[in-house]
Design an enzyme around this catalytic site. Sequence first.
Site, PDB file in Angstrom:
ATOM      1  CG  LEU A 127      -1.910   1.143   1.361  1.00  0.00           C
ATOM      2  CD1 LEU A 127      -2.928   1.142   0.222  1.00  0.00           C
ATOM      3  CD2 LEU A 127      -2.647   1.063   2.710  1.00  0.00           C
ATOM      4  CD  GLU A 129       2.009   4.395  -4.569  1.00  0.00           C
ATOM      5  OE1 GLU A 129       2.179   5.567  -5.013  1.00  0.00           O
ATOM      6  OE2 GLU A 129       1.271   3.564  -5.109  1.00  0.00           O
ATOM      7  CB  ALA A 132       0.731   7.442  -1.075  1.00  0.00           C
ATOM      8  CG  PHE A 158       8.578   2.127   4.350  1.00  0.00           C
ATOM      9  CD1 PHE A 158       9.955   2.130   4.224  1.00  0.00           C
ATOM     10  CD2 PHE A 158       7.936   3.336   4.560  1.00  0.00           C
ATOM     11  CE1 PHE A 158      10.686   3.313   4.311  1.00  0.00           C
ATOM     12  CE2 PHE A 158       8.656   4.521   4.654  1.00  0.00           C
ATOM     13  CZ  PHE A 158      10.028   4.513   4.520  1.00  0.00           C
ATOM     14  NE  ARG A 271      23.240  -2.917  39.970  1.00  0.00           N
ATOM     15  CZ  ARG A 271      24.548  -2.782  39.985  1.00  0.00           C
ATOM     16  NH1 ARG A 271      25.314  -3.860  40.165  1.00  0.00           N
ATOM     17  NH2 ARG A 271      25.117  -1.613  39.804  1.00  0.00           N
ATOM     18  CD  GLN A 282       7.023   4.667  48.582  1.00  0.00           C
ATOM     19  OE1 GLN A 282       7.410   5.831  48.586  1.00  0.00           O
ATOM     20  NE2 GLN A 282       6.191   4.194  49.498  1.00  0.00           N
ATOM     21  CD  GLU A 366      -0.670  -2.817   9.610  1.00  0.00           C
ATOM     22  OE1 GLU A 366      -1.567  -2.148   9.078  1.00  0.00           O
ATOM     23  OE2 GLU A 366      -0.299  -3.921   9.172  1.00  0.00           O
ATOM     24  CB  SER A 369       1.014   7.519  17.850  1.00  0.00           C
ATOM     25  OG  SER A 369       1.627   6.323  18.298  1.00  0.00           O
TER      26      SER A 369
END
Length: 383
Positions: A127, A129, A132, A158, A271, A282, A366, A369
Site C-alpha cells: 500500500l 508509496e 503516500a 516499506f 541487582r 519504593q 499500520e 500514533s
Amino acid sequence: MHFALTEEEIMIRDTARSIAAERLAPLAPVLDRGEGRPQFLANLKYLGEQGFMALKIGADYDGPEAGSVAFALAVEEIGYACAATGTTVSVTNLVGEVIQAVGTAAQKQAHLPHLASGAYLAGSFCLTEPAAGSDPAAMQTRARREGGEYILDGEKIFITSAEYADVFVVWAVTDPQAPKGKGISCFLVEAGTPGLAIGKAERKMGQAGSATNPVSFAGCRIPAANLLGRENDGFRIAVGELAGGRIGIASLSLGIARAAMDLAKAYIRERKQFGQAIGDFQGIQWLIADRETELEAARLLILNAAAKKDRGEPFGKEASMAKLYASETAQRCTDTALQLHGGSGYLQDYNVERLARDARLTRLYEGTSEIQRLIIARDVLRQ
C-alpha cells in the site's frame, strides 16, 4: 461482561507460547545481528504448518477459523519472543484476511490453502508509496486494463516480507480522473510475475530479522481475474482491512512490552545497591506498578477490539485505541526496563536495548500514533 477465553483460544495461545519459547526466542538476538535468515524462514514455514499464518481463514480453505481474539493472543506470544517474526505473522494473516473478505471463490481456492498449510512462507501488503504514507489515497501506482489483463506500473516502499512473500496484495489507481481515493483498485500479484521487482532490504533501527523492501512494478502484467473485489473499490478495502491489522500490531506491541517488563522484574530482584535489592525501593516499585497497570489496560483494549470484530460489530475506533495505547505502552515499558537495568541496559549483552529498538517501530507502521488519534477523534465527534 464475560472475559474468559474459550478452550480453543487458550490452546492456541499456549501453543504459540511454546513455539515462541523453543524456536523463536533463541533466534531473536541472532536475527538482530543480521544473521540467521535460513532458520528464520524455517520458523515461518513451521508456523504456517501449525496454522499461525492463517488463523482467521475458514475451514473450507483448510484454515483453523480461530477468530480475532485467538489471533491477538498468538501474535502477543510470538512478539514476546521475537518482534521480527511477529510482524511477519501479523501481516501475513492480514493478507489472508483481505483475500478471504473480498476474493472470488477461485482466488480464495488458489491462495488461502497455501497460507493455511505453510506452502506460502508469507504474504505482503503493498500500500505505502514514497508520496503516500499516512495519506494512501495519494498513491501514484497505476493499473490500466488492456484486454484480459491489467498492467501495473509504480513503486511501493516499506513492504514487509517482500523478499520471501509468495503473494502480494497490491493497490493501484485504475481511474486517475476519479476524485481522490475513489479510483483505486486492489489486485493479487504472485511472486515471480514478470515486471515485479523486489529492491534491496532497508537497514532498520530494529526488527532487523523482518525484511522491509521497496517493491516496483514496471509493465507488470496480471490477469484481469486477479482484481480483488470491484474495480475502483480498493480504498474502502484498504481502510477496512487496516483496522484488523492494527489489532495485530497492538498485540505485537503488548508482547514486546511484556518481555521488557519481565526482564526488568527479574533484574531488580537480583541487582543490589545500598545493601538491598533495588526492587525493594519504593520509587522502583511505583515504576513497576504503573507499567503493569498499563500492560493490563492495553490487553483489555486489544481483547475488546478483537471481540467486537469476532462478533461482527464495528471495531475500527477500538482497534485504533488499542494500537495507539499498546504501542505507546511498549515505548514506555521498554524505556523503563532499560532505565532499571542502568548502564547494563544500554549494552547489547542484555536484551532490553533490542526490545527498545523493536518497540519504536510499533508507533509508526499500520498507521502512526498521530493517525490513530485522528481516527479516534473523528469517530467520537461523528457520533
